[in-house]
Write an enzyme that holds these catalytic residues in place. Structure first.
Site, PDB file in Angstrom:
ATOM      1  N   GLU A 213       0.829  -1.210   0.000  1.00 29.84           N
ATOM      2  CA  GLU A 213       0.000   0.000   0.000  1.00 29.84           C
ATOM      3  C   GLU A 213       0.856   1.250   0.000  1.00 29.84           C
ATOM      4  O   GLU A 213       1.916   1.282   0.621  1.00 29.84           O
ATOM      5  CB  GLU A 213      -0.808   0.063   1.296  1.00 29.84           C
ATOM      6  CG  GLU A 213      -1.824  -1.005   1.451  1.00 29.84           C
ATOM      7  CD  GLU A 213      -2.553  -0.870   2.792  1.00 29.84           C
ATOM      8  OE1 GLU A 213      -2.982  -1.902   3.309  1.00 29.84           O
ATOM      9  OE2 GLU A 213      -2.680   0.247   3.310  1.00 29.84           O
TER      10      GLU A 213
ATOM     11  N   CYS B  79       3.278   8.469   1.174  1.00 30.04           N
ATOM     12  CA  CYS B  79       3.703   7.525   2.212  1.00 30.04           C
ATOM     13  C   CYS B  79       3.921   6.174   1.547  1.00 30.04           C
ATOM     14  O   CYS B  79       3.019   5.641   0.905  1.00 30.04           O
ATOM     15  CB  CYS B  79       2.609   7.433   3.277  1.00 30.04           C
ATOM     16  SG  CYS B  79       2.926   6.179   4.516  1.00 30.04           S
TER      17      CYS B  79
ATOM     18  N   CYS C 109       5.687  -7.253   7.955  1.00 36.15           N
ATOM     19  CA  CYS C 109       6.621  -6.690   8.926  1.00 36.15           C
ATOM     20  C   CYS C 109       6.793  -7.713  10.045  1.00 36.15           C
ATOM     21  O   CYS C 109       5.878  -8.480  10.342  1.00 36.15           O
ATOM     22  CB  CYS C 109       6.025  -5.400   9.491  1.00 36.15           C
ATOM     23  SG  CYS C 109       7.090  -4.555  10.686  1.00 36.15           S
TER      24      CYS C 109
ATOM     25  N   CYS D  72       4.235  -4.939  16.445  1.00 38.30           N
ATOM     26  CA  CYS D  72       3.539  -3.924  17.258  1.00 38.30           C
ATOM     27  C   CYS D  72       2.062  -4.301  17.381  1.00 38.30           C
ATOM     28  O   CYS D  72       1.415  -4.666  16.395  1.00 38.30           O
ATOM     29  CB  CYS D  72       3.688  -2.534  16.632  1.00 38.30           C
ATOM     30  SG  CYS D  72       5.394  -1.993  16.578  1.00 38.30           S
TER      31      CYS D  72
ATOM     32  N   CYS E  57      -0.890  -2.658  15.202  1.00 36.57           N
ATOM     33  CA  CYS E  57      -0.627  -2.419  13.783  1.00 36.57           C
ATOM     34  C   CYS E  57      -1.089  -3.589  12.920  1.00 36.57           C
ATOM     35  O   CYS E  57      -0.780  -4.748  13.208  1.00 36.57           O
ATOM     36  CB  CYS E  57       0.872  -2.185  13.591  1.00 36.57           C
ATOM     37  SG  CYS E  57       1.325  -1.867  11.886  1.00 36.57           S
TER      38      CYS E  57
ATOM     39  N   CYS F 229      -2.462   1.571   8.507  1.00 29.94           N
ATOM     40  CA  CYS F 229      -1.458   0.845   7.724  1.00 29.94           C
ATOM     41  C   CYS F 229      -1.844  -0.608   7.572  1.00 29.94           C
ATOM     42  O   CYS F 229      -2.154  -1.279   8.538  1.00 29.94           O
ATOM     43  CB  CYS F 229      -0.106   0.850   8.434  1.00 29.94           C
ATOM     44  SG  CYS F 229       0.430   2.444   8.944  1.00 29.94           S
TER      45      CYS F 229
HETATM   46  N1  SAH Z   1       8.023   0.468  11.244  1.00 28.68           N
HETATM   47  C1  SAH Z   1       8.009   1.900  11.262  1.00 28.68           C
HETATM   48  C2  SAH Z   1       7.007   2.492  10.284  1.00 28.68           C
HETATM   49  C3  SAH Z   1       5.657   1.946  10.486  1.00 28.68           C
HETATM   50  S1  SAH Z   1       4.160   2.806  10.455  1.00 28.68           S
HETATM   51  C4  SAH Z   1       7.741   2.394  12.669  1.00 28.68           C
HETATM   52  O1  SAH Z   1       7.445   1.589  13.534  1.00 28.68           O
HETATM   53  O2  SAH Z   1       7.855   3.581  12.901  1.00 28.68           O
HETATM   54  C5  SAH Z   1       4.280   4.458  10.914  1.00 28.68           C
HETATM   55  C6  SAH Z   1       3.661   4.819  12.242  1.00 28.68           C
HETATM   56  O3  SAH Z   1       2.276   4.446  12.363  1.00 28.68           O
HETATM   57  C7  SAH Z   1       4.370   4.176  13.416  1.00 28.68           C
HETATM   58  O4  SAH Z   1       4.541   5.131  14.422  1.00 28.68           O
HETATM   59  C8  SAH Z   1       3.394   3.113  13.830  1.00 28.68           C
HETATM   60  O5  SAH Z   1       3.625   2.717  15.150  1.00 28.68           O
HETATM   61  C9  SAH Z   1       2.087   3.815  13.608  1.00 28.68           C
HETATM   62  N2  SAH Z   1       0.902   2.940  13.530  1.00 28.68           N
HETATM   63  C10 SAH Z   1       0.787   1.717  12.975  1.00 28.68           C
HETATM   64  N3  SAH Z   1      -0.459   1.237  13.108  1.00 28.68           N
HETATM   65  C11 SAH Z   1      -1.158   2.184  13.736  1.00 28.68           C
HETATM   66  C12 SAH Z   1      -2.518   2.288  14.167  1.00 28.68           C
HETATM   67  N4  SAH Z   1      -3.397   1.301  13.981  1.00 28.68           N
HETATM   68  N5  SAH Z   1      -2.882   3.430  14.794  1.00 28.68           N
HETATM   69  C13 SAH Z   1      -1.993   4.444  14.999  1.00 28.68           C
HETATM   70  N6  SAH Z   1      -0.720   4.395  14.625  1.00 28.68           N
HETATM   71  C14 SAH Z   1      -0.298   3.284  14.005  1.00 28.68           C
END
Ligand code: SAH
Length: 347
Positions: A93, A106, A113, A117, A120, A334
């Site tokens: 995406e 973006c 991944c 987390c 996510c 994401c």
């Molecule tokens: N791996 C990288 C980039 C990933 S996404 C990182 O961890 O930074 C970019 C941002 O979106 C990160 O801060 C991630 O923690 C956040 N993110 C992912 N899913 C999310 C969600 N459901 N709600 C809010 N933030 C989210």
């Protein structure tokens, strides 16, 4: 034999490559400009190169191109979300976000991944593979071609952990920033990491002028571990040391990203702890009300809780913003669009 990926080569590499094939070095420059400056869709479009040469290239090299499986457009804010099919059939995406100051894209850095987390959607099925530099570039290029907009900012905040795909990420940044390409200034490129400490040190040595964003999401190790498995690997103390080093080496202040999750990290006490960390490093804090993912039961705090959290930081002189929620009406979080498609295919 697998064909070489021509779009991931720097101009120097391409020159060397073509010289070895008996071509003149200006051919490399022309070919490079077609790929990265004029965003040619194929060798066939490179009309100032001889037909023989183009055919030879087509037989020798892979020309990375993405197919669009789906395009969603937000009625609310003009955000466009693309689901791209990679040459091997995997999907990623990418999002185009029109802001007042310019158009931001973006991109994803990996298929899936492995960071895990908890909030996510991108990590639910683990890591499939790294993206090549050309596949990261093509997300920006294809969005430019399809929409005709001039992309001014690129954020590596889509699916994947960019520092877990270090070499390809660096190559991508250099090509994106290159004079003969789209010339996107390093200051307009943001890389977001969940905090891989060794790679943060390594990145500091590259002395790039990009913005590094750190996904903090918790201001103590205990809180951070509730949301991010990587917090078991690196402590906040180690992270802050790495941030300080990064700033000393590059002169670039780090941004903290902090997803607000109701009942987990949204108390006044959390805000005070976050203010101490951000204050000690002069960091900007970007608050992201957590985007609910259907596989997880995390919720956003109420509007007044979010505001009070923000005010607490502001009172402590922290430069803080709440991320504008873009495209909530179009599978915002994401990895959600990709997941939905995978689900469709499995049905
Ligand atoms: N791996 C990288 C980039 C990933 S996404 C990182 O961890 O930074 C970019 C941002 O979106 C990160 O801060 C991630 O923690 C956040 N993110 C992912 N899913 C999310 C969600 N459901 N709600 C809010 N933030 C989210």
């Amino acid at each position: 034999m697998e064909k070489k990926d021509i779009k991931s080569m720097t101009l120097e590499e391409l020159t060397e490559e073509l010289l070895a094939q008996g071509e003149k070095s200006f051919r490399a420059k022309q070919c490079y400009e077609w790929m990265h400056g004029k965003l040619a869709r194929s060798f066939a479009e490179m009309t100032n190169l001889s037909k023989d040469f183009r055919e030879k290239c087509g037989n020798t090299y892979e020309y990375t191109a993405l197919r669009t499986a789906e395009l969603q457009e937000s009625r609310a804010d003009g955000t466009k979300k693309f689901l791209f099919v990679l040459p091997d059939g995997n999907m990623v995406e990418s999002v185009l976000m029109p802001y007042q100051y310019g158009n931001s894209v973006c991109i994803s850095s990996q298929v899936g991944c492995r960071m895990g987390c908890r909030f996510c959607a991108s990590t639910l099925d683990g890591l499939e593979r790294n993206l090549r530099a050309s596949e990261m570039l093509e997300q920006v290029y294809e969005i430019s071609r399809q929409t005709g907009v001039r992309v001014s900012n690129v954020v590596v905040m889509g699916t994947g952990e960019p520092l877990d795909n270090y070499e390809n990420l660096l190559r991508f940044i250099r090509l994106l920033n290159d004079e003969a390409g789209l010339r996107i200034s390093q200051r307009n490129i943001t890389v977001s990491t969940c905090g891989l400490v060794p790679e943060m040190y390594r990145l500091a040595e590259e002395k790039l002028q990009i913005t590094l964003a750190l996904s903090l999401h918790g201001a103590t190790d205990e809180k951070r571990r509730l949301l991010m498995p990587v917090a078991n690997q690196y402590s906040i103390e180690e992270l802050m040391k790495a941030c300080r080093y990064y700033f000393t080496k590059t002169g670039r202040r780090i941004t903290f990203e902090y997803s607000l999750v109701e009942g987990i990290n949204d108390t006044d006490e959390d805000a005070a702890a976050l203010a101490r960390l951000a204050g000690s490093l002069g960091c900007h804090v970007n608050l992201i009300p957590v985007n609910p993912v259907k596989e997880r039961n995390f919720a956003q705090p109420s509007g007044s809780r979010i505001l009070s959290f923000k005010n607490k930081l502001a009172k402590n002189k922290i430069n803080v913003t709440i991320r504008r929620e873009m495209g909530r009406d179009i599978d915002g979080a994401c990895g959600q669009l990709r997941r939905r498609h995978k689900g469709d295919r499995q049905c």
